[in-house]
Design an enzyme around this catalytic site. Structure first.
Site, short mmCIF file in Angstrom:
data_model
loop_
_atom_site.label_atom_id
_atom_site.label_comp_id
_atom_site.label_asym_id
_atom_site.label_seq_id
_atom_site.Cartn_x
_atom_site.Cartn_y
_atom_site.Cartn_z
N ARG A 149 0.83 -1.23 0.00
CA ARG A 149 0.00 0.00 0.00
C ARG A 149 0.86 1.26 0.00
O ARG A 149 0.71 2.14 -0.85
CB ARG A 149 -0.89 0.02 1.26
CG ARG A 149 -2.10 -0.85 1.20
CD ARG A 149 -2.86 -0.76 2.50
NE ARG A 149 -2.07 -1.34 3.57
CZ ARG A 149 -2.28 -2.55 4.09
NH1 ARG A 149 -3.28 -3.27 3.66
NH2 ARG A 149 -1.51 -3.01 5.04
N ASP A 169 9.99 -6.22 -4.59
CA ASP A 169 9.05 -6.88 -3.68
C ASP A 169 8.94 -8.30 -4.19
O ASP A 169 8.70 -8.51 -5.39
CB ASP A 169 7.69 -6.15 -3.74
CG ASP A 169 6.71 -6.65 -2.67
OD1 ASP A 169 6.58 -7.87 -2.50
OD2 ASP A 169 6.10 -5.79 -2.01
N ALA A 229 9.30 2.85 8.08
CA ALA A 229 8.50 1.62 8.18
C ALA A 229 8.55 1.06 9.60
O ALA A 229 7.60 1.22 10.36
CB ALA A 229 8.97 0.61 7.16
N ASP A 254 12.22 7.64 10.97
CA ASP A 254 11.04 7.92 11.78
C ASP A 254 10.83 6.83 12.84
O ASP A 254 10.04 6.99 13.75
CB ASP A 254 9.80 7.98 10.86
CG ASP A 254 8.53 8.34 11.60
OD1 ASP A 254 8.52 9.36 12.31
OD2 ASP A 254 7.53 7.60 11.47
N GLU A 259 12.05 2.31 21.01
CA GLU A 259 11.25 3.54 20.98
C GLU A 259 10.56 3.78 22.32
O GLU A 259 9.83 2.90 22.78
CB GLU A 259 10.21 3.45 19.87
CG GLU A 259 10.83 3.38 18.49
CD GLU A 259 9.81 3.42 17.36
OE1 GLU A 259 8.60 3.58 17.63
OE2 GLU A 259 10.23 3.29 16.21
N HIS A 277 8.52 8.62 15.33
CA HIS A 277 7.45 7.72 14.87
C HIS A 277 6.15 8.51 14.57
O HIS A 277 5.10 8.27 15.16
CB HIS A 277 7.18 6.62 15.91
CG HIS A 277 6.59 5.39 15.28
ND1 HIS A 277 6.94 4.11 15.64
CD2 HIS A 277 5.67 5.23 14.29
CE1 HIS A 277 6.26 3.23 14.92
NE2 HIS A 277 5.47 3.90 14.09
N GLY A 279 4.85 8.73 11.45
CA GLY A 279 4.32 8.31 10.14
C GLY A 279 2.81 8.41 10.04
O GLY A 279 2.28 8.90 9.05
P1 NAD Z 1 1.70 -3.76 2.99
O1 NAD Z 1 1.44 -5.05 3.65
O2 NAD Z 1 0.63 -3.17 2.13
O3 NAD Z 1 3.02 -3.85 2.11
C1 NAD Z 1 4.20 -4.45 2.56
C2 NAD Z 1 4.88 -5.04 1.34
O4 NAD Z 1 6.16 -5.51 1.75
C3 NAD Z 1 4.13 -6.23 0.74
O5 NAD Z 1 3.85 -6.00 -0.63
C4 NAD Z 1 5.11 -7.40 0.89
O6 NAD Z 1 5.08 -8.32 -0.18
C5 NAD Z 1 6.44 -6.65 0.95
N1 NAD Z 1 7.51 -7.43 1.52
C6 NAD Z 1 7.47 -8.35 2.51
N2 NAD Z 1 8.69 -8.87 2.70
C7 NAD Z 1 9.53 -8.26 1.82
C8 NAD Z 1 10.93 -8.35 1.55
N3 NAD Z 1 11.70 -9.19 2.23
N4 NAD Z 1 11.44 -7.56 0.59
C9 NAD Z 1 10.66 -6.71 -0.11
N5 NAD Z 1 9.33 -6.59 0.09
C10 NAD Z 1 8.78 -7.34 1.06
O7 NAD Z 1 2.12 -2.76 4.16
P2 NAD Z 1 2.07 -1.16 4.13
O8 NAD Z 1 0.74 -0.70 4.62
O9 NAD Z 1 2.58 -0.69 2.83
O10 NAD Z 1 3.10 -0.83 5.31
C11 NAD Z 1 4.50 -1.03 5.14
C12 NAD Z 1 5.24 -0.80 6.44
O11 NAD Z 1 5.02 0.52 6.93
C13 NAD Z 1 4.78 -1.70 7.59
O12 NAD Z 1 5.92 -2.20 8.23
C14 NAD Z 1 4.08 -0.82 8.53
O13 NAD Z 1 4.20 -1.29 9.83
C15 NAD Z 1 4.86 0.47 8.33
N6 NAD Z 1 4.11 1.65 8.80
C16 NAD Z 1 4.78 2.60 9.52
C17 NAD Z 1 4.08 3.70 10.02
C18 NAD Z 1 4.78 4.76 10.82
O14 NAD Z 1 4.14 5.39 11.65
N7 NAD Z 1 6.05 5.04 10.59
C19 NAD Z 1 2.71 3.82 9.78
C20 NAD Z 1 2.08 2.85 9.01
C21 NAD Z 1 2.78 1.76 8.54
#
Ligand code: NAD
Length: 305
Positions: A149, A169, A229, A254, A259, A277, A279
């Protein structure tokens, strides 16, 4: 029959309003575990954020049909116990997608244009125009690791800035990347050829330290690393050394291994943008966290009728 919903953590008022449009809703925040166990049997649905612990005991004594966690993650819910009782569990990880994607672009521009340093300098009464010459995003190559996403939203924004976007990915295809105006690249190639690398993968056994000393050494000299992330995806000590030695140009961070960190490893560096943090910290994401879960619960009860 209108379902009965108990909400035990603060969610946005607009989400509560929406829940009231199809259900009888009770609110009780900071509910002690004993009281939750007693109260829960009267409800069809429970909505929490991260504070309420939805333990096996709570689940086993309930008549719940669905549990909603407003936000990302399900750490505070015993999902296994819920599954055993055939209770649906939903959350709203999509609520903060745009907030994170915008922070990636905003922090990158802050780093490359040195906005944070220029702002600080002006607040100290200085006018240092030549000190703050920066760089543009246009024409640079952005490598996105994790094309889910958030990765996809970052790609759209980077394309709008005229960047060349390559993605890695394991679950996507070359065509999939091309449809989003991106190039598929294996991870090592992506690291070797990107001016900026941004991580958008979950933290799992496989992704822990996905960027360690060896992979940092593959990155272009003066490349930038972005981690909005999860802490633990990057070996912080190795990144610190690369930044300190100007082996990398900079980093946007971030999220951290610990944390809040007891010791902020990066605080003496000039070439970083650090945020605590943030995000998902937008009003819009906070509203979405609740409304998306309420919408999922509404759809669940609709599908039961
Ligand atoms: P998502 O599940 O939609 O996408 C994650 C993608 O990572 C998937 O397409 C998956 O196939 C891929 N993936 C898994 N293992 C992999 C690897 N070894 N190499 C490459 N790609 C790989 O998740 P998202 O909603 O896009 O969120 C991504 C990250 O962002 C999550 O870790 C989430 O916790 C983090 N996040 C952080 C904050 C923040 O406050 N900083 C807020 C929201 C989400």
């Amino acid at each position: 029959m209108r379902p009965k919903i108990l909400i035990t953590d603060k969610i946005h008022d607009s989400a509560i309003e929406e829940a009231r449009s199809f259900a009888d809703v009770d609110l009780e925040f900071d509910i002690p575990p004993d009281r939750l166990i007693k109260k829960i049997r009267d409800y069809d649905a429970l909505i929490v954020r991260s504070s309420t612990k939805v333990t096996k005991d709570v689940i086993e004594r309930s008549n719940l049909k669905i549990i909603g966690r407003a936000g990302v993650g399900l750490d505070n819910i015993d999902v296994e116990a819920a599954c055993k009782k055939n209770i649906e569990v939903v959350n709203s990880p999509e609520a903060s997608t745009i907030a994170v994607a915008e922070l990636v672009i905003g922090s990158l521009i802050t780093l490359l244009r040195k906005i944070h340093h220029a702002h600080h300098s002006m607040r100290e009464g200085r006018w240092e125009r030549s000190r703050f010459t920066g760089n543009e995003l246009f024409g640079k190559t952005l490598g996105i690791i994790g094309f889910g996403r958030i990765g996809r939203e970052v790609a759209d924004r980077a394309n709008a800035f005229g960047m060349n976007v390559q993605v890695y990915d394991p679950v996507i295809t070359v065509e999939d990347a091309r449809e989003s105006n991106c190039r598929f690249s294996e991870i090592e190639d992506l690291l070797k050829t990107s001016d900026i690398v941004t991580l958008h993968v979950p933290l799992t056994k496989e992704t822990k330290n996905i960027i360690g000393q060896k992979r940092l050494s593959l990155m272009k000299p003066y490349a930038v690393l972005v981690n909005i992330a999860r802490g633990g995806l990057v070996d912080e000590k190795a990144l610190y050394d690369a930044l300190k030695n100007n082996r990398l140009r900079g980093a946007v961070l971030d999220v951290f291994e610990e944390e809040p960190p007891k010791v902020q490893l990066f605080r003496d560096l000039e070439n970083v943008v650090l945020t605590p943090h943030l995000g998902a910290s937008t009003d819009e994401a906070q509203i979405n966290a609740g409304t998306v879960v309420v919408e999922k619960i509404r759809n669940f009860f609709r599908s039961q009728n």
